[in-house]
Design a protein around this motif. Structure first.
Motif, PDB file in Angstrom:
ATOM      1  N   LYS A   1       0.942  -1.242   0.011  1.00 10.88           N
ATOM      2  CA  LYS A   1       0.031  -0.200  -0.045  1.00 10.88           C
ATOM      3  C   LYS A   1       0.865   1.161  -0.264  1.00 10.88           C
ATOM      4  CE  LYS A   1      -2.038  -1.710   3.489  1.00 10.88           C
ATOM      5  NZ  LYS A   1      -2.978  -1.756   4.626  1.00 10.88           N
TER       6      LYS A   1
ATOM      7  N   TYR B   1       0.613   5.819  -0.351  1.00  8.27           N
ATOM      8  CA  TYR B   1      -0.320   6.861  -0.156  1.00  8.27           C
ATOM      9  C   TYR B   1       0.273   8.119  -1.017  1.00  8.27           C
ATOM     10  CZ  TYR B   1      -3.318  10.617   1.892  1.00  8.27           C
ATOM     11  OH  TYR B   1      -4.031  11.675   2.144  1.00  8.27           O
TER      12      TYR B   1
ATOM     13  N   HIS C   1      -4.962   6.541  -1.711  1.00 12.42           N
ATOM     14  CA  HIS C   1      -4.146   5.251  -1.460  1.00 12.42           C
ATOM     15  C   HIS C   1      -3.871   4.227  -2.886  1.00 12.42           C
ATOM     16  CE1 HIS C   1      -5.134   6.040   2.641  1.00 12.42           C
ATOM     17  NE2 HIS C   1      -4.090   5.500   3.086  1.00 12.42           N
TER      18      HIS C   1
ATOM     19  N   SER D   1      -2.890   0.563  -3.930  1.00 13.21           N
ATOM     20  CA  SER D   1      -2.398  -0.861  -3.714  1.00 13.21           C
ATOM     21  C   SER D   1      -1.584  -1.630  -5.296  1.00 13.21           C
ATOM     22  CB  SER D   1      -3.501  -1.681  -3.211  1.00 13.21           C
ATOM     23  OG  SER D   1      -3.911  -1.198  -2.122  1.00 13.21           O
TER      24      SER D   1
END
Length: 202
Positions: free
Chosen positions: A64, A66, A73, A75
């Motif tokens: 993950k 940011y 966010h 992934s």
């Protein structure tokens, strides 16, 4: 009308020098030709705030991130990072370490990486109740405090990795082709290490 997928590589390289990092992934999804240009690029995306590297998703194992610019966010599936913790970053490359005390430096978006040798063992000082107040921990646990690159590996193949590890802190260096780390001898207390104009500074 001309086909966008047939644009010349040099034109695409010029175009992809303007978008921010998230848009590079969108560009690479257009077609095979565009994806190849993005993957082969040897330049940075447009300047932006750094991304924060977070932990793994417990279910998918995706890493993950940011994005501070978008407040969003992401992934991203990076198998090379499964089960590893991120100790630091340099020139956009991450330094990831596993429980076997081995590591890699990896570009998380191009997936290029270099395997690093096992980190040097060291004796960690720990406090106890003896008269001296300090003993040596025989377990020789590992702590990687920081790692830096002398250059971006995508731009120069003769780069150097320098790490700060252990307690008290030690320094070691590695270059592509080396099979082990080379410890750096120095006197006094060391607080940080940086690379400045091709020189490593303690």
């Amino acid at each position: 009308m001309a086909c966008w997928s047939d644009l010349a590589s040099d034109v695409l390289e010029h175009i992809t020098s303007f978008p921010h990092l998230p848009d590079h992934h969108r560009v690479s999804a257009v077609c095979r030709n565009w994806r190849w240009v993005v993957k082969q690029r040897c330049f940075r995306p447009a300047p932006e705030f750094p991304w924060l590297v977070l932990g793994e998703d417990d279910n998918t194992k995706k890493r993950k991130f940011y994005n501070l610019s978008e407040k969003k966010h992401y992934s991203i599936d990076i198998p090379e990072l499964y089960g590893r913790y991120i100790s630091s970053s340099s020139y956009g490359w991450l330094f990831a370490v596993d429980t076997k005390i081995t590591g890699i430096t990896i570009n998380p978006f191009t997936r290029e990486f270099y395997e690093l040798p096992p980190f040097p063992p060291y004796n960690e000082y720990v406090y106890d109740n003896t008269a001296s107040g300090i003993t040596i921990n025989p377990m020789q646990t590992q702590i990687l405090h920081k790692a830096v690159l002398s250059h971006d590996p995508r731009k120069r193949s003769d780069f150097t990795v320098m790490i700060m590890f252990g307690g008290p802190i030690e320094v070691a260096i590695w270059r592509p082709g080396d099979t082990t780390w080379t410890r750096v001898k120095f006197d006094g207390t060391m607080f940080d290490v940086i690379c400045f104009k091709d020189n490593s500074m303690l």
